[in-house]
Design an enzyme around this catalytic site. Structure first.
Site, short mmCIF file in Angstrom:
data_model
loop_
_atom_site.label_atom_id
_atom_site.label_comp_id
_atom_site.label_asym_id
_atom_site.label_seq_id
_atom_site.Cartn_x
_atom_site.Cartn_y
_atom_site.Cartn_z
N SER A 1 3.63 4.62 12.45
CA SER A 1 3.88 3.18 12.33
C SER A 1 2.61 2.48 11.88
O SER A 1 1.51 2.85 12.25
CB SER A 1 4.33 2.62 13.68
OG SER A 1 3.21 2.23 14.45
N LYS A 2 2.81 1.44 11.08
CA LYS A 2 1.63 0.77 10.55
C LYS A 2 0.90 -0.01 11.62
O LYS A 2 -0.26 -0.35 11.46
CB LYS A 2 2.01 -0.12 9.37
CG LYS A 2 2.80 -1.35 9.72
CD LYS A 2 2.99 -2.22 8.49
CE LYS A 2 3.91 -3.38 8.80
NZ LYS A 2 4.31 -4.11 7.61
N ARG A 3 1.59 -0.28 12.71
CA ARG A 3 0.94 -0.99 13.81
C ARG A 3 -0.10 -0.13 14.51
O ARG A 3 -1.21 -0.56 14.78
CB ARG A 3 1.98 -1.42 14.85
CG ARG A 3 2.57 -2.78 14.65
CD ARG A 3 3.37 -3.16 15.88
NE ARG A 3 2.50 -3.49 17.00
CZ ARG A 3 2.14 -4.72 17.31
NH1 ARG A 3 2.58 -5.73 16.60
NH2 ARG A 3 1.35 -4.95 18.34
N TYR B 1 0.87 -1.19 0.00
CA TYR B 1 0.00 0.00 0.00
C TYR B 1 0.89 1.22 0.00
O TYR B 1 2.09 1.14 0.31
CB TYR B 1 -0.89 0.01 1.25
CG TYR B 1 -0.09 -0.02 2.53
CD1 TYR B 1 0.35 1.16 3.11
CD2 TYR B 1 0.27 -1.23 3.12
CE1 TYR B 1 1.12 1.15 4.25
CE2 TYR B 1 1.06 -1.26 4.27
CZ TYR B 1 1.47 -0.07 4.83
OH TYR B 1 2.25 -0.08 5.96
#
Length: 482
Positions: free
Chosen positions: A238-240, A15
């Site tokens: 952060s993707k978290r 993405y």
RNA sequence: GGCCCCAUCGUCUAGUGGCCAAGGACACCACCCUCUCAAGGUGGAGACACGGGUUCGAAUCCCGUUGGGGCUGCCA
């Protein structure tokens, strides 16, 4: 300056990350402003990242934001021969040496070392290259490398603090720092515009660059390290924890123009007291040297507000067109949000009725995904009742019954247009000893299911006398039942 | 720990030595408008991290402190 060549070089993650989107935008703006070339390069030297499906999201994200590359995408995974050639050259010229230390070895040996990192153990061992040896770059022991950064000025990195870093894995695969430099050279990149997180690795790249210059001198690009995008805790996105996929925002109903405009405001601002600016202005006014140096918080609230401004600025026709994926999606014919379909059966959607409601809805929303819940009652057999609002505004309001009953009587006879309905309603609520502001609540709840929403009398007209009366009677019998 | 970057309202920012008793925007509060909710309008609260210099004069230049961040992988 001749025509500049810039590149956006993400690693494939599946993405487009908003931070990367901002980096891409600044590259793109710079290229457009100077009639340059915007190159896309996929940094997938790590085999785990080289699946091509992971590139699609990046491509579609860029495309949505109107930043299709002029050149590329180049994929590093397709240039292994070229890197092998460069590695050979660097080896022959004595810039690399083989190292068979495991990570544990290095860690154990450097524990007591004042400057952590690899200690140069294999430097003079003159190991042969083999399947178990990585190749390290022999960094100078003295002196320093200076990065001339357009945004930050000169940044100096003493060589004494720079370890002999790995350029080639024991598998023979080149690492990012090497491939990155080789590609920038081969594609004649003139300006490297990227995130500040890459600043510490820049001197390593510079060392490789000058090693390569020994045989073939290539002009060094200018560097510009952009401030990080951070979350509310001031840490890099952060993707978290954070919503970092551009797709997520597209699904929610942000307009590409608004999103792009907001992104441009992160670390930069157009001259004058204005923030909502069209893309031509962005291109005209953008200057790398004006980019701010501190990290910027990605503020969804501000983005949302800006998006609302863009939505309100649309013509009704444009608005209807823009919301179509949320109210009448056709996934097989075009893009549709991945977040779900409208709450009504597709065949019940009425283009005419929606067109009547559109202007009323348009000025009340800030993201397109808010639309379905504002008009669902028009396309559903029964409104979805907000039970909490019902109990507060209808069940527990002693006037509600009377209002519903009188409204039914009044609506049976009045002319059926918005003005007449409003006049009739006003008479009803005033007779009940209240005003339109408060008194309309039971009617709104009965017909739309909610206490808030678009203006009431237009949808009443659109729904038709029969259906409105049916819903009012249904509501009345419900209150009377308890 | 080491190296590097950064520091104006809660947030994004304007400000590049005098025009700044610091401007705009989001968010927040109040009022107005109003059929709900928004939108819109008006007003309000709200910042130069701290300490030293330099200078006639500093948010702006220098040094230090503090605070935050990034990097420190045979990831990128």
């Amino acid at each position: 300056m001749g025509a500049p060549r810039v590149r956006f070089a993400p690693s494939p993650t599946g993405y487009l990350h908003v931070g990367n989107a901002r980096t891409a935008l600044f590259n793109w703006l710079f290229a457009r402003k100077h009639n340059g070339v915007f190159v896309l390069r996929i940094e997938d030297t790590d085999e785990e990242r080289s699946r091509s499906s992971l590139v699609d999201g990046i491509l579609s994200g860029l495309s949505w934001l109107g930043m299709d590359p002029d050149e590329g995408p180049y994929r590093q995974s397709e240039r292994t021969d070229r890197y092998a050639e460069v590695v050979e050259q660097l080896w022959e010229d004595g810039y690399l040496y083989a190292c068979d230390c495991s990570r544990e070895d290095v860690l154990a040996r450097t524990r007591n070392n004042p400057t952590p990192g690899y200690d140069g153990y294999c430097r003079e061992r003159e190991l042969e290259r083999g399947p178990r040896t990585a190749l390290r770059f022999r960094t100078p022991d003295t002196g320093s490398t200076v990065v001339h950064d357009i945004i930050r000025g000169d940044v100096e990195f003493p060589h004494a603090a720079m370890e002999d870093f790995v350029c080639v894995k024991s598998t023979g695969q080149p690492l990012f720092v090497l491939a990155n430099v080789v590609d920038d050279r081969d594609t004649k990149i003139t300006h490297v515009i990227r995130g500040e997180d890459l600043l510490p690795t820049t001197p390593k790249g510079l060392l490789i660059w000058s090693a390569l210059d020994e045989r073939d001198s290539v002009p060094l690009p200018a560097f510009a390290h952009l401030p990080m995008l951070v979350n509310e805790q001031r840490k890099k996105l952060s993707k978290r924890r954070d919503q970092v996929a551009v797709e997520y925002y597209r699904d929610r109903g942000f307009l590409a123009e608004a999103f792009r405009n907001y992104l441009a405001l992160l670390g930069w601002s157009p001259p004058g007291d204005r923030e909502k600016v069209d893309v031509e202005t962005l291109i005209r006014e953008f200057r790398l040297e004006d980019v701010h140096r501190a990290g910027a918080f990605f503020d969804v609230k501000k983005l949302t507000h800006l998006n609302g401004e863009y939505i309100r600025e649309l013509s009704t026709a444009e608005f209807i067109d823009a919301v179509r994926p949320w109210v009448a999606p056709e996934p097989e014919r075009g893009w549709a949000p991945a977040t779900g379909t409208p709450p009504w059966p597709a065949e019940r959607f009425d283009e005419q009725i929606f067109a009547e409601m559109a202007p009323l809805v348009q000025e009340r929303i800030s993201v397109l995904s808010e639309v379905p819940s504002m008009v669902d009652f028009l396309f559903l057999d029964e409104p979805v009742i907000d039970e909490q609002a019902w109990s507060e505004r209808v069940a527990r309001d002693p006037r509600a019954q009377q209002i519903l009953r009188s409204a039914i009587e009044a609506y049976e006879h009045c002319d059926w247009d918005r003005t007449a309905i409003q006049a009739a309603t006003r008479a009803v609520v005033e007779m009940a000893g209240t005003n339109l502001s408060k008194g309309q609540a039971p009617i709104r709840l009965a017909v739309t299911g909610r206490a808030v929403g678009p203006p009431l009398f237009e949808p009443l007209e659109l729904l038709g006398r029969t259906e409105v009366l049916r819903r009012l009677r249904s509501a009345l019998s419900r209150v009377e039942a308890v």
